[in-house]
Design an enzyme around this catalytic site. Structure first.
Site, mmCIF file in Angstrom:
data_model
loop_
_atom_site.group_PDB
_atom_site.id
_atom_site.type_symbol
_atom_site.label_atom_id
_atom_site.label_comp_id
_atom_site.label_asym_id
_atom_site.label_seq_id
_atom_site.Cartn_x
_atom_site.Cartn_y
_atom_site.Cartn_z
ATOM 1 N N ARG A 1 -9.645 1.127 8.740
ATOM 2 C CA ARG A 1 -9.132 -0.174 9.138
ATOM 3 C C ARG A 1 -10.131 -0.939 9.991
ATOM 4 O O ARG A 1 -9.880 -2.079 10.368
ATOM 5 C CB ARG A 1 -7.874 0.040 9.954
ATOM 6 N N ARG B 1 -0.412 -8.330 13.978
ATOM 7 C CA ARG B 1 -0.833 -7.351 12.960
ATOM 8 C C ARG B 1 -1.667 -8.033 11.880
ATOM 9 O O ARG B 1 -2.684 -7.500 11.431
ATOM 10 C CB ARG B 1 0.390 -6.681 12.324
ATOM 11 N N ARG C 1 11.410 -5.733 4.834
ATOM 12 C CA ARG C 1 11.190 -4.302 4.591
ATOM 13 C C ARG C 1 12.183 -3.430 5.370
ATOM 14 O O ARG C 1 12.425 -3.622 6.544
ATOM 15 C CB ARG C 1 9.762 -3.940 4.999
ATOM 16 N N ARG D 1 11.218 -1.136 10.727
ATOM 17 C CA ARG D 1 10.161 -0.637 11.605
ATOM 18 C C ARG D 1 10.039 -1.513 12.838
ATOM 19 O O ARG D 1 10.157 -2.731 12.761
ATOM 20 C CB ARG D 1 8.830 -0.647 10.842
ATOM 21 N N LYS E 1 0.835 -1.217 0.000
ATOM 22 C CA LYS E 1 0.000 0.000 0.000
ATOM 23 C C LYS E 1 0.865 1.260 0.000
ATOM 24 O O LYS E 1 0.616 2.190 -0.763
ATOM 25 C CB LYS E 1 -0.914 0.028 1.232
HETATM 26 P P1 AMP Z 1 0.748 0.632 9.094
HETATM 27 O O1 AMP Z 1 1.979 1.398 8.833
HETATM 28 O O2 AMP Z 1 -0.409 1.097 8.264
HETATM 29 O O3 AMP Z 1 0.936 -0.866 9.013
HETATM 30 O O4 AMP Z 1 0.320 0.960 10.609
HETATM 31 C C1 AMP Z 1 1.185 0.677 11.691
HETATM 32 C C2 AMP Z 1 0.388 0.617 12.983
HETATM 33 O O5 AMP Z 1 -0.259 1.884 13.219
HETATM 34 C C3 AMP Z 1 -0.749 -0.391 12.990
HETATM 35 O O6 AMP Z 1 -0.303 -1.700 13.323
HETATM 36 C C4 AMP Z 1 -1.675 0.202 14.059
HETATM 37 O O7 AMP Z 1 -1.164 -0.037 15.359
HETATM 38 C C5 AMP Z 1 -1.561 1.692 13.779
HETATM 39 N N1 AMP Z 1 -2.559 2.154 12.790
HETATM 40 C C6 AMP Z 1 -2.323 2.616 11.526
HETATM 41 N N2 AMP Z 1 -3.464 2.944 10.910
HETATM 42 C C7 AMP Z 1 -4.462 2.688 11.787
HETATM 43 C C8 AMP Z 1 -5.877 2.806 11.738
HETATM 44 N N3 AMP Z 1 -6.502 3.252 10.643
HETATM 45 N N4 AMP Z 1 -6.576 2.445 12.839
HETATM 46 C C9 AMP Z 1 -5.978 1.996 13.952
HETATM 47 N N5 AMP Z 1 -4.642 1.848 14.059
HETATM 48 C C10 AMP Z 1 -3.887 2.187 13.003
#
Ligand code: AMP
Length: 245
Positions: A109, A199, A155, A188, A34
């Site tokens: 999400r 996750r 990554r 990360r 994404k």
């Molecule tokens: P990502 O980089 O999109 O994988 O997001 C990393 C982390 O941020 C996720 O595992 C969640 O803990 C938090 N996070 C990101 N976007 C959301 C969302 N829309 N709702 C809730 N938590 C989020």
């Protein structure tokens, strides 16, 4: 509330093209691509990428109130509360650079976030300043589970420019060093093996229903995210062009 790193792209940049796009919602599990695809859409259409994960990570790094509230939850691989994330997104979308469109990466999400976004786009949550009101183009990237694991564990990203690499599929020219600015690449915190499982479980339990929600309302477009990156990008651009036509 602190908003960087995606505070806004400059207005002069946004005026370089008259083409509006989106809003675009990119759905898919962690590691589906994404972020990479969102950056390509952003560069092509000059509309901002709104990555909730990036904004949250920035806030954690800065130690803001939002960051302090989100830090432990993120470290466990769980989702931050809908209230916090929705308010963060609302503040981002009222910025002027979102008027021509934006790419939501990592949002919505949960079913609650998807309902909230619909209400927002239906103008129910905005008073004076409003973002683009068109319904989102929802694109889901589908990727094989084993591919996902390789993508997530491999990554690396540049802490300076945000460019994403993968040690298996798209390594830097010099090991662990950004090709563009020479920064040392980082992994990360939540890409560690022990956090990946929760996750992916959060995606299955909470985000999969979001795709079903959009499917029910005839708005979901699936793309095979296992294909080479350039092919995936080309297909996304075709979808966006068709939608615009
Ligand atoms: P990502 O980089 O999109 O994988 O997001 C990393 C982390 O941020 C996720 O595992 C969640 O803990 C938090 N996070 C990101 N976007 C959301 C969302 N829309 N709702 C809730 N938590 C989020």
């Amino acid at each position: 509330m602190t908003q960087s790193p995606n505070d806004s792209i400059s207005n002069s940049m946004a005026q370089e093209t008259s083409r509006d796009v989106g809003p675009v919602v990119l759905l898919g599990p962690p590691g589906a691509g994404k972020g990479t695809q969102a950056k390509r859409i952003m560069e092509h259409y000059l509309v901002p990428q709104v990555s909730t994960g990036d904004i949250l990570r920035y806030n954690v790094a800065q130690g803001t109130e939002l960051g302090r509230a989100a830090k432990a939850v993120m470290a466990r691989g769980e989702l931050v509360s809908d209230d916090l994330v929705c308010e963060m997104v609302r503040q981002r979308l009222i910025q002027p650079d979102c008027k021509r469109g934006y790419i939501l990466d990592g949002f919505p999400r949960t079913a609650a976030q998807a309902g909230w976004l619909d209400a927002l786009l239906d103008d129910k949550l905005f008073d004076n300043s409003r973002p683009t009101r068109a319904w989102p183009i929802v694109i889901r990237l589908d990727v094989d589970y084993n591919q996902l694991l390789l993508r997530i564990t491999g990554r690396r990203s540049c802490p300076t420019c945000g460019r994403i690499y993968n040690v298996h599929f798209q390594p830097a020219l010099v090991d662990e060093i950004c090709d563009l600015d020479g920064s040392k690449l980082v992994t990360r915190n939540d890409d560690r093996l022990e956090v990946i499982q929760p996750r992916l479980a959060a995606y299955q339990e909470q985000t999969f229903p979001v795709a079903e929600y959009y499917q029910r309302t005839g708005r979901l477009i699936s793309v095979n995210g296992d294909r080479p990156m350039d092919e995936v990008t080309a297909q996304i651009f075709r979808i966006l062009e068709d939608h615009h036509a």
